[in-house]
Design a protein around this motif. Sequence first.
Motif, PDB file in Angstrom:
ATOM      1  N   LEU A  70       1.322   2.589  -3.550  1.00  0.00           N
ATOM      2  CA  LEU A  70       0.461   3.400  -4.213  1.00  0.00           C
ATOM      3  C   LEU A  70       0.340   4.894  -4.263  1.00  0.00           C
ATOM      4  N   ILE A 116      -2.286  -6.139  -3.292  1.00  0.00           N
ATOM      5  CA  ILE A 116      -2.304  -5.177  -4.517  1.00  0.00           C
ATOM      6  C   ILE A 116      -1.600  -5.792  -5.777  1.00  0.00           C
ATOM      7  N   GLU A 167      -0.379  -4.427  -9.268  1.00  0.00           N
ATOM      8  CA  GLU A 167      -0.016  -3.144 -10.172  1.00  0.00           C
ATOM      9  C   GLU A 167       0.004  -3.629 -11.789  1.00  0.00           C
ATOM     10  N   TYR A 196      -4.347  -0.091 -10.729  1.00  0.00           N
ATOM     11  CA  TYR A 196      -4.315  -1.197  -9.697  1.00  0.00           C
ATOM     12  C   TYR A 196      -5.366  -2.136  -9.505  1.00  0.00           C
ATOM     13  N   ASP A 237       0.685  -1.002   0.271  1.00  0.00           N
ATOM     14  CA  ASP A 237      -0.023   0.010  -0.149  1.00  0.00           C
ATOM     15  C   ASP A 237       0.719   1.261   0.117  1.00  0.00           C
ATOM     16  N   ILE A 242      -6.985  -4.030  -6.368  1.00  0.00           N
ATOM     17  CA  ILE A 242      -6.733  -4.059  -4.890  1.00  0.00           C
ATOM     18  C   ILE A 242      -7.780  -4.821  -4.179  1.00  0.00           C
TER      19      ILE A 242
END
Length: 151
Positions: free
Chosen positions: A90, A110, A112, A121, A87, A123
Motif C-alpha cells: 500500500l 487488500i 488493488e 484499494y 499491506d 481493504i
Amino acid sequence: MKKLIAILSIATLLIANSTFAKDSKSISNQKVMDTFNEEFVGASDVTWYTSDSKDSYVARFTIKETKVTAHFDKHGNLLATSRYISDSDLPLPVITRLMNRYPNENIRNIVEYTVSGQVSYVITLENTTQWKVVKAHPGGALSIMQKLRKA
C-alpha cells in the motif's frame, strides 16, 4: 460470520461463472490476445473467460507470483485489472491513515483495482465485533463501503 463470507464468496464465483464461459488457455479474438501479450509479458497459468456475446473477455493469470485478473473489451482495450496485495504494498499515505483511523482493526485482505489508469484499494478490516470494507485512494482518502456485524 465466516459462513456468511464463505457464502458470499461462493455466490460471487457462481455469478462470475454463469456470466462468463471458460474459454481455456487462449481465445480467437486476436486484438485481445495482442493486448494481453503486450501488457502482461511473463504471465503464466492463464485462463480465459468470455461473455456469451463475446463482447468482453476476462483473463485470470499469475505474474511474478501474484494472481491477477484483467478485463478487456472485444476491441482489445484493457478495461481494468485487479490483484491481491499485502499491506506492505500500500502507498504510505494509505497505510498511515488506516493505522491512525482504525488502530484496533486487523487487515484481512487488500485488492488493488486499476480502471482507466486510476488505482484504488478495497481493504477488509476486522475487529472483535465487526468487519469493515474500506475503499482507499493512493493519496490516503478513505471511505467505508460496508460494515458487517459479527454474529
